[in-house]
Design an enzyme around this catalytic site. Sequence first.
Site, PDB file in Angstrom:
ATOM      1  N   HIS A  21       0.874  -1.179   0.000  1.00  0.00           N
ATOM      2  CA  HIS A  21       0.000   0.000   0.000  1.00  0.00           C
ATOM      3  C   HIS A  21       0.914   1.232   0.000  1.00  0.00           C
ATOM      4  O   HIS A  21       1.708   1.419   0.931  1.00  0.00           O
ATOM      5  CB  HIS A  21      -0.932  -0.012   1.208  1.00  0.00           C
ATOM      6  CG  HIS A  21      -1.911  -1.149   1.166  1.00  0.00           C
ATOM      7  ND1 HIS A  21      -2.178  -1.948   2.245  1.00  0.00           N
ATOM      8  CD2 HIS A  21      -2.676  -1.601   0.130  1.00  0.00           C
ATOM      9  CE1 HIS A  21      -3.088  -2.855   1.886  1.00  0.00           C
ATOM     10  NE2 HIS A  21      -3.397  -2.668   0.606  1.00  0.00           N
ATOM     11  N   GLU A  24       1.513   3.646   3.076  1.00  0.00           N
ATOM     12  CA  GLU A  24       1.864   3.105   4.400  1.00  0.00           C
ATOM     13  C   GLU A  24       3.380   3.190   4.506  1.00  0.00           C
ATOM     14  O   GLU A  24       4.115   2.319   4.054  1.00  0.00           O
ATOM     15  CB  GLU A  24       1.293   1.694   4.553  1.00  0.00           C
ATOM     16  CG  GLU A  24      -0.226   1.730   4.444  1.00  0.00           C
ATOM     17  CD  GLU A  24      -0.923   0.382   4.599  1.00  0.00           C
ATOM     18  OE1 GLU A  24      -0.261  -0.606   4.968  1.00  0.00           O
ATOM     19  OE2 GLU A  24      -2.145   0.337   4.350  1.00  0.00           O
ATOM     20  N   HIS A 120       3.044  -3.440   6.719  1.00  0.00           N
ATOM     21  CA  HIS A 120       1.860  -2.574   6.630  1.00  0.00           C
ATOM     22  C   HIS A 120       1.760  -1.657   7.828  1.00  0.00           C
ATOM     23  O   HIS A 120       2.294  -1.947   8.892  1.00  0.00           O
ATOM     24  CB  HIS A 120       0.588  -3.425   6.529  1.00  0.00           C
ATOM     25  CG  HIS A 120       0.439  -4.104   5.216  1.00  0.00           C
ATOM     26  ND1 HIS A 120      -0.267  -3.556   4.188  1.00  0.00           N
ATOM     27  CD2 HIS A 120       0.941  -5.284   4.762  1.00  0.00           C
ATOM     28  CE1 HIS A 120      -0.216  -4.370   3.141  1.00  0.00           C
ATOM     29  NE2 HIS A 120       0.518  -5.426   3.461  1.00  0.00           N
ATOM     30  N   GLU A 182       1.756  -5.737  10.651  1.00  0.00           N
ATOM     31  CA  GLU A 182       0.880  -4.555  10.615  1.00  0.00           C
ATOM     32  C   GLU A 182       1.170  -3.724  11.866  1.00  0.00           C
ATOM     33  O   GLU A 182       1.035  -4.250  12.979  1.00  0.00           O
ATOM     34  CB  GLU A 182      -0.571  -5.052  10.614  1.00  0.00           C
ATOM     35  CG  GLU A 182      -1.640  -4.013  10.577  1.00  0.00           C
ATOM     36  CD  GLU A 182      -1.935  -3.520   9.161  1.00  0.00           C
ATOM     37  OE1 GLU A 182      -1.710  -2.326   8.922  1.00  0.00           O
ATOM     38  OE2 GLU A 182      -2.395  -4.327   8.318  1.00  0.00           O
TER      39      GLU A 182
END
Lengths: 334, 334
Positions: A21, A24, A120, A182
Amino acid sequence: MGNKVVCLPRLPRVAVCGGTHGNELSGVYLVRELLKAEKKVMEKEEEEPLSVLMVLSNPRAMQQCRRYVDTDLNRCFTHAKLNGPIPDDAPYEIIRSRELNATLGPKGNPEAVDLVCDLHNTTANMGLCFIAYSDCDWICMHIFRHLQRQMPDVPMRYIHFDVSNKESYSLDSVGKHGFAMEIGPQPHGVVRSNIYTAMKVGVQHMLDWVRIFNSGTIFEGGCVDVFTMIKHIDYPRDSETRNITAAIHPQVQDRDFCLLHPEDPLFQTFSGETLRYKGNEPLYPFFINECAYYEKGIALSLARKRRVMIPAIRVQTEQQQQANKQEFASEEEE
Amino acid sequence: MGNKVVCLPRLPRVAVCGGTHGNELSGVYLVRELLKAEKKVMEKEEEEPLSVLMVLSNPRAMQQCRRYVDTDLNRCFTHAKLNGPIPDDAPYEIIRSRELNATLGPKGNPEAVDLVCDLHNTTANMGLCFIAYSDCDWICMHIFRHLQRQMPDVPMRYIHFDVSNKESYSLDSVGKHGFAMEIGPQPHGVVRSNIYTAMKVGVQHMLDWVRIFNSGTIFEGGCVDVFTMIKHIDYPRDSETRNITAAIHPQVQDRDFCLLHPEDPLFQTFSGETLRYKGNEPLYPFFINECAYYEKGIALSLARKRRVMIPAIRVQTEQQQQANKQEFASEEEE
C-alpha cells in the site's frame, strides 16, 4: 504433541516487502533503507547464507502516496485472479500482482520463496500485529513468539484470517509461509519514528530467527494467543447518500483488543447519540477506525481469542530434506 | 487602549466552510450535520437573525477523499489568482475558488460575508488552533478568547501568518474577517469522535459569540498569546532522489508548541542517527509531521510567541453604522 520436536524444511529464501500500500510509509522507508544497507554489504562482498529479497511492491502507488492506483494490490493474490485471463486494459495492480507472483512465487509452487513478510501500517491503535491465514503455521507462530520475547515493550498480537490458501488474497500468501506485519497507529502518508523503529527492530528479529532456525537450533514449544477474525462491522450510514452518520465511540476509539461486550457503546452519531454493540457475544475489536476501510464498509473487525499450543521445532537435517524432495517428486509423478 | 471600548460593525453574515481539503473529515461531517439541522429549522420556519451560510468547499475532492483534485484549493485565494485570466483547461480548484469567491466575497469587497470560519484537520498534535493573517483583528481574537474560556479542557492557540491581504491565499481570507479552525491530531481520511466533537462545540461557541456581539454586549479587553509563524523546516532529503531520509525525532513528535532550543534533537534518520535543531533562537514548533506538508517540503513550522493586548469591543450603534456606510460611499466616489 508432548516433547516431540517437529522438523521443518530450511528457509533459505525470505522476502521483505514494503509499499504494497503506497501510503503506508514505515514499510516504504524501511525497505529503501534495507536496500541501501544491502548495497553496502554487497560492495564489501560479505557472505550471507540467507537470501533476503527486498521488494517495493507498488511503486506507482508509492509515487503518488496513495494506497493503490487502480485497485487494492493486496486483494489481487487469489488463485483465480493470478491465473485468470488478463485483458489489455487490466488495472495496474492486476499486472503488478503477476510480476510479484513471478518473482516471489508462483503461489502454491515449490519454487516460491520460503517466507514473505509484508509490511503494513494502520491508523488503528493495534501495536504490532502478525496477520496470517493459518493458526498452525509453526514457522510464523515461532517467529511471533520470538518477537514477543525480544520486544517486550511493544504490544503484539497474532491475528488469524480463517481463509483457505486458494482464497487467500494478500501478497504474503505467495510464499510457502507468510504474514503481514501490521503496525499502528500511524496516519497513512506519514512516517512516525516510533512506529518505523518498531518495524525495523521487528524485521531484524524476524531475520535473526530465520538464521538461528536454519543453523539447527531447537525452539521450545509453548502457546500463542490467536485472535481469529469473526466478522466486520460497518459504520451506520444514511440510507440514501450512503454517507456515514456516526464515528467510532470515544470509549472504543484506540481500544483495539479490549473486549467489547453486548450493549457497550460502539458509535457516536454526528448529532451526539450513542449507539451500542448489538452482538450477543463479547468479542475483541481490532482495525478500529482504519482509514482505508471506510471504502470497504468496515468500521472495525471482531475476533475470538483462543490459546494455541505450538510444538517445539527445528530445521530438518540434510537427509530429511532430501527424503522430502524425493517424496514430493514422486507425488508430482502420480 | 485603556478602558476605551472599540465599536465595530455588526456581523450579520457568517460562513462555516468544511471540505476545503476533501480528506479532512471533521469539517466535512460537521457541515453536513449543520446543513441537516438548518433544514429542520427552516421546516419549522423559526427565525434566525444571524445568517449562517454552510459551505462544502471542494465536493469533488470530498468525493474522492483526497486533499484536492488538481491543485490545493486553499492556496487559490490570492488577489492575483482570483483575478487573473483563466484558461479553458484551468484546474478544477481554480474554477471552484472563483465560485466560492462569488458566493462568499468578492474578497476585499463590502459585499463579502462578515466572517469566514474554515474548518480543517491536521495529523499534528495541535489541539484547536485559530490560524489568521492578522494579529489585530479584534473580532477573531475575541472569538478565540471566548472559545478558550468556554472549552478549558481543549488546548488552544492563535497562530498568525504575517501575510498581507492581497497575498493571503486561503479561503478564510475572502471574508471581512476570517480564520481557519484547525484541529488535530486526526489522520486524514478518518473522523475521530473527540476531534469532531471539539470542532462542533467550537463552531457552536463561535456562532454564540457572534449572536451575543450583534446583540450589543460589551466584551472586556485582555490579552491573547499569538504564535507568529517565522519559518518552515523541511525534512532531510536524499540529494538525488529527493526522498526524505529521516523522520521527526521521537522527542519532538506530538510536542507541538513546546519550545525547541538550539541543539535539541529534531530528526531521526532512517539509519538511526539523531539530527539536531541548528537555529540560533528557541522557537515554538507546530504542524509537526503534518501529512499534507510532505509534498510542500515542510516537516514542521516555527513560531515566535508574543502577548497581544486586545481592547474591549462592542457592536456599532445603528447611527454609527449608517455614518460609516456614508463615509465608505464617499471614499468610493473619490
